[in-house]
Write an enzyme that holds these catalytic residues in place. Structure first.
Site, short mmCIF file in Angstrom:
data_model
loop_
_atom_site.label_atom_id
_atom_site.label_comp_id
_atom_site.label_asym_id
_atom_site.label_seq_id
_atom_site.Cartn_x
_atom_site.Cartn_y
_atom_site.Cartn_z
N GLY A 185 0.85 -1.19 0.00
CA GLY A 185 0.00 0.00 0.00
C GLY A 185 0.88 1.23 0.00
N TYR A 215 3.96 -3.15 2.45
CA TYR A 215 3.27 -2.45 3.54
C TYR A 215 2.71 -3.45 4.55
CZ TYR A 215 0.03 0.64 5.99
OH TYR A 215 -0.62 1.34 6.96
N GLU A 239 4.59 -11.58 -5.66
CA GLU A 239 3.54 -11.79 -6.67
C GLU A 239 3.91 -11.31 -8.06
OE1 GLU A 239 3.60 -9.62 -4.27
OE2 GLU A 239 2.54 -7.77 -4.70
#
Ligand code: XMP
Length: 514
Positions: free
Chosen positions: A55, A83, A172
């Site tokens: 984030g 984050y 990811e």
């Protein structure tokens, strides 16, 4: 559906959907929820694992997004990413500070704890993707460092006793070379998921659920021939057969053979047992478009006419119980998380519910990502031409012909586009392209063919790389392929004497021409 579940709690990261897709690639069902999901709601969902996303915030900044510390005591393994990792450290008594050196992009991480289950099968140095200014500077009690980079001494950490894991980098994204393995280690090994999310059982369960819901009712589907509406129709047909009517409006602005392909896939003689209505409305659209050159006006006319034609067909069918929509999971995530939709105010069939007489909407694909929709389509026997279809705008070739749209110009661009697609596919260059097509400019120029002068149209070729269609890069297609396409188009398509390649990105251009 009673699948094993991994929850992704979104803290405003750019990659929330990507995390979910990667988890699904491990055959584990995954849902994305906003960080406002309460602890009780999480308990009720009984997830096998929880992933906290990245984030843009600082954990110590004004309006920082935090989470109930009880999350870390649920007894469910948690993986914090970027984050998410800082939030975990901060919440449990560690320290997070702005780093002296921000890390953006590629970094080399060294695994320093060989027994770490996240890094199982990965040893020594591995390339990871970083994107952060803050970082964890002191770990909470009970945690150990599992990986470091030159600029980030705490690049990954864990407390195995509590089942808490964290990476400062992004496993990811594909630039993290072993990222998929790390996520697999988390969901399959650490969370203990067996991997029960595969498309075979999904089809069976969905068909059974649709049968139960629809009973002896009737359903109506606006079939565009695109992947989503086609797969939704195929699923419904398997569930309720002739209780389903699909209306396919051919506005005369489809690509070469596309109307016939859709009819062959769903009409009589196809494997699908449903009521298929093809409306050949080309003449009606061309009449409305005559003399119109302004792009927005063209879009408006095509959109409105589409609705009129569909409405007329729906009236003939009368009231139906269910309207089928091809909504897919990214649409659900985007609306659920309050973000802007990816596509601008475009023509598509999303506006249908206002004027069709129905009781309820069914959205059989609302849990699936696009690649999963394609798998379902294949398993249901849809042809590759449909399953692998690239995105195609609702107004069709109408916005790929600059200026006035006429049947002659549509024919020209259809032929040029078919040649382009055939040659790009033959060269195996289509796989990495997000979208590619031929458009017809309104420019005519002088050429020479045989011994004669020509004064003909120029075709523009476009090919772009993009993942979200908000921005795009022009693809660098091999020159040989372009030269062959150009030569075939000028030789085989009468009325074209010049072929141009569009090297513009988005911005400043858009992907379509109008
Ligand atoms: P642009 O031209 O805005 O296109 O860069 C971005 C993506 O959206 C598609 N597109 C549409 N899709 N209805 C649609 O369903 C439309 O009116 C429409 N206009 C553009 C375009 O093909 C590209 O994938």
């Amino acid at each position: 559906m009673k699948n094993e579940l991994v929850l992704v709690l979104d803290f405003g990261g750019q990659y929330n959907q990507l995390i979910a897709r990667r988890v699904r690639e491990c055959d584990v069902y995954c849902e994305v929820h906003p960080h406002t999901l309460t602890l009780d709601e999480i308990r009720a969902k009984a997830p096998k694992g929880i992933i906290l996303t990245g984030g843009p915030q600082s954990v110590y900044g004004d309006g920082a997004l935090s989470y109930d510390v009880g999350l870390f005591a649920l007894g469910v393994p948690v993986l914090g990413i970027c984050y998410g990792s800082q939030l975990m450290a901060h919440a449990l008594g560690g320290e997070v500070k702005s780093a002296e050196v921000s890390e953006y992009g590629r970094a080399e991480a060294e695994v320093v704890e060989s027994s770490s289950r996240i890094f199982s099968g990965i040893s020594g140095k591995t390339v990871v993707w970083m994107s952060h200014t803050d970082r964890v500077t002191k770990l909470p009690e009970g945690f150990t460092v599992t990986a470091k980079t030159t600029d980030c001494p705490i690049a990954a950490f864990e407390d195995t006793a509590r089942g808490l894991y964290a990476t400062q980098f992004h496993p990811e994204v594909m630039h993290t070379v072993e990222g998929q393995k790390m996520l697999r280690n988390f969901v399959r090994d650490i969370c203990g998921c067996k991997g029960d999310w595969t498309m075979g059982p999904f089809i069976e369960n969905t068909v059974a659920a649709l049968r139960e819901k629809i009973g002896s009712g009737r359903a109506l589907c606006a079939l565009s021939g695109g992947v989503d509406s086609s797969v939704a129709a195929a699923l419904l047909s398997k569930a309720i057969g002739k209780q389903l009517t699909c209306v396919f409006v051919d506005h005369g602005l489809l690509r070469k053979n596309e109307g016939d392909e859709v009819e062959a896939a769903f009409g009589s003689g196809s494997g699908f047992d449903l009521n298929f209505v093809r409306v050949d409305a080309g003449a009606q659209f061309f009449a409305k478009l005559k003399g119109v050159t302004e792009p927005e006006q063209k879009r408006k006319i095509i959109g409105e006419e589409f609705i009129r034609v569909f409405e007329a067909e729906a009236k003939k069918i009368g009231a139906v119980d269910f309207l089928v929509q091809g909504t897919i999971y990214p649409d659900v995530i985007e609306s659920g998380l309050g973000k802007a939709a990816v596509i601008k105010s475009h023509h598509n069939v999303g506006g249908l519910p206002d004027y069709v007489d129905f009781k309820e909407i069914v959205e059989p694909l609302r849990l699936l990502f696009k690649d999963e929709v394609r798998k379902v389509g294949r398993a249901l026997g849809l042809p590759e031409a449909i399953v692998n279809r690239q995105p195609f705008p609702g107004p069709g070739l109408g916005i790929r012909i600059i200026g006035e749209v006429t049947p002659e110009k549509v024919k020209l661009v259809q032929e040029a586009d078919a040649i382009y697609r055939e040659e790009v596919a033959n060269a195996g260059a289509d796989k990495e392209l997000a979208q590619y097509f031929a458009a017809l400019t309104n420019m005519r120029s002088v050429g020479v063919m045989g011994d004669g002068r020509t004064y003909d149209y120029a075709v523009a070729l476009r090919a772009v790389l993009t993942s979200d269609f908000m921005t795009a890069e022009p693809a660098r297609l091999p020159w040989d392929v372009l030269a062959k396409v150009a030569s075939r188009i000028v030789n085989e398509v009468r009325g074209v004497n010049r072929v141009l390649y569009d090297c513009t990105g988005k911005p400043p251009a858009t992907i379509e021409f109008e």
